[in-house]
Design an enzyme around this catalytic site. Structure first.
Site, mmCIF file in Angstrom:
data_model
loop_
_atom_site.group_PDB
_atom_site.id
_atom_site.type_symbol
_atom_site.label_atom_id
_atom_site.label_comp_id
_atom_site.label_asym_id
_atom_site.label_seq_id
_atom_site.Cartn_x
_atom_site.Cartn_y
_atom_site.Cartn_z
ATOM 1 N N LYS A 188 0.864 -1.179 0.000
ATOM 2 C CA LYS A 188 0.000 0.000 0.000
ATOM 3 C C LYS A 188 0.906 1.236 0.000
ATOM 4 O O LYS A 188 1.983 1.217 0.611
ATOM 5 C CB LYS A 188 -0.864 -0.046 1.269
ATOM 6 C CG LYS A 188 -1.978 0.963 1.364
ATOM 7 C CD LYS A 188 -2.794 0.693 2.629
ATOM 8 C CE LYS A 188 -4.001 1.582 2.763
ATOM 9 N NZ LYS A 188 -4.865 1.178 3.915
ATOM 10 N N SER A 213 -9.717 1.184 2.773
ATOM 11 C CA SER A 213 -8.840 1.994 1.955
ATOM 12 C C SER A 213 -7.737 1.187 1.266
ATOM 13 O O SER A 213 -7.106 1.694 0.344
ATOM 14 C CB SER A 213 -8.201 3.090 2.813
ATOM 15 O OG SER A 213 -7.367 2.531 3.818
ATOM 16 N N SER A 240 -10.236 -1.313 6.836
ATOM 17 C CA SER A 240 -9.502 -1.047 5.590
ATOM 18 C C SER A 240 -8.769 -2.241 4.983
ATOM 19 O O SER A 240 -8.301 -2.158 3.841
ATOM 20 C CB SER A 240 -8.503 0.092 5.796
ATOM 21 O OG SER A 240 -9.159 1.322 5.720
#
Ligand code: NAG
Ligand code: NAG
Length: 394
Positions: free
Chosen positions: A115, A197, A221
């Protein structure tokens, strides 16, 4: 060699995602004689390495081609690591020199996508999907990244996310959107919600743009994008994995975990990243006491559901989803769990579930808004240089 066939098939169908996914259904499952990269597990890849049917370099080439082909539509990758190929070559060389002497570890030569909030001290930017941090220079790798490198993993690149974990404009930007990558798409339903996310981490694994990825979670997330993109998400207890060097939201809740296509792949990744870290002292020293000697992979067991009791709290979601196909799919999954020997304890009640599950009502949102400012400013102060050095908001 079938692997070559798979590469050609995947690259030549270029732009139809539906075609890619249909094709996946017809590719033979990896067996003793044949190997295909699409949907391969880490175990299968390691076996193919051992049998000289595949190199880490070929694996990286395949994923880079897959990214070039699919990313214009899926937008789940922000940057490919210019050093990924040389890291793979290094892994191949180490394997050649080692030939059969000792097992180099499950992640050796395996490409991992991070990420875009995991600091990497290399050519990649660490930007939370935002132009504000492009060009910022981090002091060092995030601890989990350091551990991946030590295990011989290849850092393939950075995955997109909901920008600043949605804090760019809470509730106002769609899941999976960030300025640098644009709107990421769910590969199974491009018009659908990829959730967030850690959207890019989940999408890229689902679409075979990488073997496994890392995401982070404060409030859903990892679990939510893993769920929406039909992959495995593992959210570790806070402190089991070090958060040092990862752009924070609320340190009391933040945790780092794996996103993968199989549970065993997630566990291999977990085994490498868990443990005490002096740079995340309090949380990791507490959680490290519970890490089993010999790690987690010893507990991987295909019959592991036998005799387990699993609770289902329906009122968390059943009102909102009443009548949707999601409920039918959910019931089918419960049946699969029952058939595998689990006992489903259905319709559990949780007191105050409406408050607990609503960050606005529970006070979690207030904690996140306050904690984000403090924690992000600490992250920014540690940077060697950065276009922005402080977050100010009321
Ligand atoms: C990092 O961002 C800079 C500025 O946009 C860009 O030139 C560079 O290519 C980026 N790094 C990578 C690996 O993409
Ligand atoms: C779902 O909707 C049906 C009618 O469409 C209703 O009878 C049922 O009570 C609803 N269930 C829940 C959990 O709201």
């Amino acid at each position: 060699m079938l692997m070559g066939t798979a590469i050609n098939a995947a690259t030549s169908i270029s732009f139809s995602i539906t075609t890619v996914l249909t094709l996946l259904l017809f590719i033979p499952i990896n067996g003793q004689d044949q190997f295909t990269i699409i949907e391969a597990t880490i175990d299968e890849i390691q076996t193919a390495f051992d049998q000289n049917k595949l190199t880490s370099t070929q694996l990286v080439e395949f994923y880079i081609t897959q990214i070039e082909t699919l990313n214009p539509r899926l937008r789940s990758v922000i940057e490919v690591n210019p050093d990924a190929r040389s890291q793979a070559e290094k892994a191949d060389l180490a394997r050649k020199r080692n030939q059969g002497r000792r097992f180099l570890g499950e992640l050796h030569g395996i490409p991992v996508l991070l990420k875009d909030t995991f600091a990497t001290k290399d050519k990649l930017n660490t930007s939370a999907g935002s132009y504000a941090l492009v060009g910022s220079v981090v002091p060092r790798d995030a601890t989990v990244v350091e551990r991946l490198r030590d295990a011989g993993a290849v850092i393939l690149g950075k995955a997109s996310l909901t920008e600043w974990y949605s804090f760019r404009a809470l509730g106002k930007i769609p899941n999976g959107w960030c300025a640098r990558a644009g709107q990421a798409k769910n590969p199974y339903l491009p018009s659908g919600d990829p959730c967030g996310s850690s959207s890019g981490s989940a999408i890229s694994v689902a679409a075979n743009m990488v073997t496994v990825s890392l995401g982070s979670e404060t409030h859903g997330s990892i679990l939510c994008p893993a769920d929406h993109n039909s992959v495995v998400g593992l959210k570790p207890t806070v402190g089991l994995t070090s958060r040092a060097g990862v752009i924070p939201v609320l340190p009391q809740h933040d945790t780092i975990g794996a996103i993968s296509r199989t549970v065993s792949d997630a566990v291999y990744l977990l085994d490498v990243i868990v443990g005490f870290d002096s740079r995340d002292y309090e949380a990791t020293s507490e959680a490290a006491k519970y890490i089993p000697v010999g790690g987690y992979k010893q507990f991987l067991n295909e019959n592991g559901l036998k005799g387990k009791r699993l609770g289902v709290v329906r009122n968390l979601f059943s009102n909102a989803l009443n009548g949707s196909t999601v409920i039918t799919a959910f019931e089918n999954h419960l049946n699969t769990l029952r058939q595998s020997g689990a006992t489903i304890v259905d319709d559990l009640e949780m007191a105050n579930v409406d408050v607990i599950s609503n960050p606005g009502k529970s006070g979690e949102l207030t904690a996140m808004l306050a904690g984000f400012k403090i924690a992000l400013n600490e992250y920014l102060q540690e940077l060697v240089s950065s276009p922005v050095s402080e977050l100010a908001y009321e």
